[in-house]
Design an enzyme around this catalytic site. Structure first.
Site, PDB file in Angstrom:
ATOM      1  N   GLU B  60     -39.830 -10.558   3.638  1.00 38.93           N
ATOM      2  CA  GLU B  60     -38.571 -11.304   3.726  1.00 38.93           C
ATOM      3  C   GLU B  60     -38.432 -12.324   2.606  1.00 38.93           C
ATOM      4  OE1 GLU B  60     -40.565 -10.683   6.330  1.00 38.93           O
ATOM      5  OE2 GLU B  60     -39.299  -9.322   7.507  1.00 38.93           O
ATOM      6  N   HIS B 127     -37.072 -11.968  18.855  1.00 44.48           N
ATOM      7  CA  HIS B 127     -35.923 -11.111  18.546  1.00 44.48           C
ATOM      8  C   HIS B 127     -34.674 -11.647  19.230  1.00 44.48           C
ATOM      9  CE1 HIS B 127     -39.321  -8.467  17.627  1.00 44.48           C
ATOM     10  NE2 HIS B 127     -38.503  -7.776  16.877  1.00 44.48           N
TER      11      HIS B 127
END
Lengths: 358, 321
Positions: B60, B127
């Site tokens: 990322e 999440h």
């Protein structure tokens, strides 16, 4: 195994370490190193006089690393320049006055006082300024190279970083990404033996130049105190990049001869180590070769001193920034200058670029 | 006009802007061959090719950092975090490199970072997060969060065209639940608030999925007229729209799906307390997720996220105040 370059032993003392350098090129290399050292010495004096706020960092003894590498880069290439690499800014065309104004936080400095010391890059000259999280710029350079490759442009990106940076994740992410996508990027690892007070033996178990192979591209160890050797290694890496052969890791082996910053007396470094490296001073070495080749380096030193004096006068005449502007220009607004004014190519003084229109 | 889901509207905005502007490039994990974890970019690889729909390494920081590099040499990358939660791994590049570049160096960074955010479906602590306040607190990036399909498309196009870094929060729980009329072609939704329902007795301020929770909760509270203000943009925050609504209704309830402390709603509350104090006929009230991670098991998760019932109860109390 990584490749290690050796100093040419017993060769002609006047000979260049690269067949691609003319005598004028070699004099230019010395001039940029002298300018870098002289400017940093001048800035240190200004710091002691209280005219440079914050702290002060320099690249004393490491001038060959930035000067040699930046000299091999073309005008349309892009560079992420770090804090011991002042020579790269000089080569790209940043003037001494703007650099000294930057140190002093003046309006005429490259960041207009918004960031300090060597935290700058003039993108109108093709440079991106560093952030304090040093290996971050490895990813930015990788991204620029990615864009060059996607657009099919014959351009290359280069970034410097230190031995300490090799411990951070962004080092890995950038090396891996550049290797996977075979990008035209050159990583210059400035191994100056210490990250602040931490010696390399506490930073890594294996010399990081060896890691390049694991990412699928060459790692080359270069004498970082030889500007001509740095130039030659970078020139060859750039040729590889433009030929589509992907990245190169260059380890510039050098020594940080001053403390991490002005406050640091470097007591943690053995005196003998400093003395040993002092004999390898990059300016002394090149000057000796050029004198043997017949160059008048005294005149060069005089010319550099005059340029620094003039730059100092100009910088001291510049105003401090207006406090009323401190919250301005956080965001780019559509009315602000367009890309053609915000970005541009740098200077590329190497004779090898003459006639390329760069 | 066409009826689309929120997710289809995001895809439509991306696809049309990519057709319009060849500088736009998508970067992310599993977005090419697989079409993205939520299929936002399904079919894009076939139309635009692997260079512009880039399956990146699982990195990322690498995605954001290389996007910054590509942006400063003229591309307009749109990065997808597979889940908003993973932006923590790219936080440094976004906050320290992208966010500060223009202020420090005068160099705009035309990067959009798409963050599939929010909970409500047992995603668990990694999440389900709503990390928008991290970026509100970091100068130099804009933060937007659509609640409708039409805004999802228009805000995304505006984000891509904005020369500054923009964090675009797309709520996962709205992807297929929310449907609506979406304008054809290319259009930009401004980074301002929208009155989702006009009213005169109470203002409920929300954004993202909580706009729908607020609308449902206040649909019928004994005939009260409740205004729901959809912020749409958190940076810049449409202060005038918030103040105008509160001055009209004199009461305000602020709903965040994010953890309560220092959330976007806390900033709204501070604004109202500072600049609409004389107009208030009741306390500034907030409903938000308590300051704990989002738990996995449905009864635990439902106990944390602001529910229609909690919002309704808070609204009723304020109306009766």
């Amino acid at each position: 195994m990584a490749t290690r370059t050796a100093q040419p032993a017993g060769t002609d003392p006047a000979a260049a370490a690269s067949e691609h350098l003319t005598l004028d090129d070699r004099i230019a290399l010395l001039r940029y190193m002298l300018l870098m050292r002289g400017l940093e010495e001048r800035a240190m004096n200004l710091y002691r006089q209280g005219k440079v706020p914050g702290s002060f960092y320099d690249g004393y003894g490491q001038e060959a690393v930035s000067v040699g590498a930046a000299f091999a880069m073309a005008a349309q290439d892009r560079l992420c320049v770090l804090h011991r690499d002042l020579g790269a800014h000089l080569i790209r065309g940043v003037t001494p006055a703007r650099i000294l104004a930057q140190y002093m936080g003046r309006e005429g400095g490259i960041t207009g006082g918004r960031d300090g010391n060597v935290h700058f890059g003039d993108f109108r000259l093709g440079c991106v300024g560093m952030v304090s999280m040093l290996p971050d710029m490895m990813l930015v350079a990788t991204g620029m190279a990615m864009a060059f490759k996607l657009r099919g442009e014959a351009r290359c990106a280069l970034t410097w970083f230190g031995d300490g940076s090799t411990s951070r994740g962004d080092f890995h992410e950038a090396m891996n990404w550049a290797g996977v996508q075979r990008l035209p990027v050159i990583f210059v690892l400035e191994n100056n033996q210490y990250a602040y007070s931490t010696p390399t033996r506490e930073q890594f178990a294996v010399d990081p130049v060896e890691r390049a192979q694991a990412y699928g591209f060459p790692g080359i160890s270069v004498d970082g105190n030889d500007a001509e050797a740095m130039f030659e290694a970078t020139r060859a890496a750039r040729d590889r990049a433009l030929a589509g052969e992907g990245p190169t890791l260059l380890e510039a082996v050098t020594m940080r001869m001053h403390g991490h910053a002005a406050h640091d007396d470097m007591k943690y470094v053995p005196k003998e180590q400093v003395e040993e490296w002092r004999k390898k001073d990059p300016i002394d070495r090149l000057e000796e070769r050029l004198r043997a080749a017949g160059a008048d380096t005294d005149a060069l030193r005089e010319e550099v001193r005059a340029a620094i004096d003039a730059g100092t006068q100009d910088a001291l005449a510049m105003p401090m920034p207006d406090p009323a502007t401190a919250t301005d220009r956080l965001f780019y607004e559509p009315a602000d200058p367009g890309e053609e004014l915000l970005t541009g190519d740098g200077e590329a003084p190497w004779s090898g670029f003459a006639g390329e229109g760069s | 006009m066409a009826t689309m889901t929120y997710l289809q509207a995001i895809s439509d905005g991306l696809r049309q802007e990519m057709r319009e502007d060849e500088r736009v490039l998508l970067m992310g994990e599993d977005i090419g061959v697989f079409g993205g974890a939520f299929k936002v970019t399904d079919g894009f690889l076939e139309e635009f090719g692997a260079a512009r729909v880039m399956d990146t390494p699982l990195a990322e920081s690498g995605i954001v950092g290389t996007a910054v590099g590509a942006a400063v040499v003229g591309l307009r990358p749109v990065c997808e975090m597979q889940f908003a939660d993973f932006i923590s791994c790219g936080f440094d590049q976004l906050v320290n490199v992208a966010g500060k570049m223009y202020y420090r160096q005068g160099l705009p960074v035309n990067v959009t970072v798409r963050l599939p955010s929010g909970g409500g479906f047992s995603g668990g602590p990694y999440h389900s997060q709503n990390p928008e306040a991290w970026f509100m607190h970091s100068p130099g990036m804009k933060v937007v969060a659509p609640s409708t399909a039409d805004d999802a498309k228009g805000l995304l196009i505006a984000a891509i065209r904005d020369r500054n870094p923009v964090v675009y929060l797309e709520h996962k729980h709205l992807y297929r639940r929310v449907k609506g009329e979406v304008r054809d072609g290319l259009y930009e939704t401004p980074f301002t608030a929208r009155v989702a329902r006009a009213g005169s007795d109470l203002t409920v301020v929300a954004y993202g999925a909580m706009v729908h929770t607020a609308l449902e909760a206040t649909e019928d509270i004994d005939g009260a007229s409740v205004e729901v203000l959809d912020l749409r943009s958190l940076v810049p925050l449409d202060e005038e729209a918030i103040l105008a609504s509160v001055r009209k209704t004199s009461k305000v309830l602020i709903v965040d799906e994010a953890n309560e402390t220092c959330a976007a709603g806390a900033q709204v509350a501070a604004l109202v307390a500072d600049r609409a104090f004389e107009d208030l006929d009741g306390p500034v009230r907030r409903v938000a997720t308590p300051d704990v991670p989002i738990a996995f098991s449905p009864p635990l998760e439902q106990a944390l996220l602001p529910s229609v019932d909690r919002v309704k109860e808070a609204a009723r109390e304020l109306l009766e105040y």
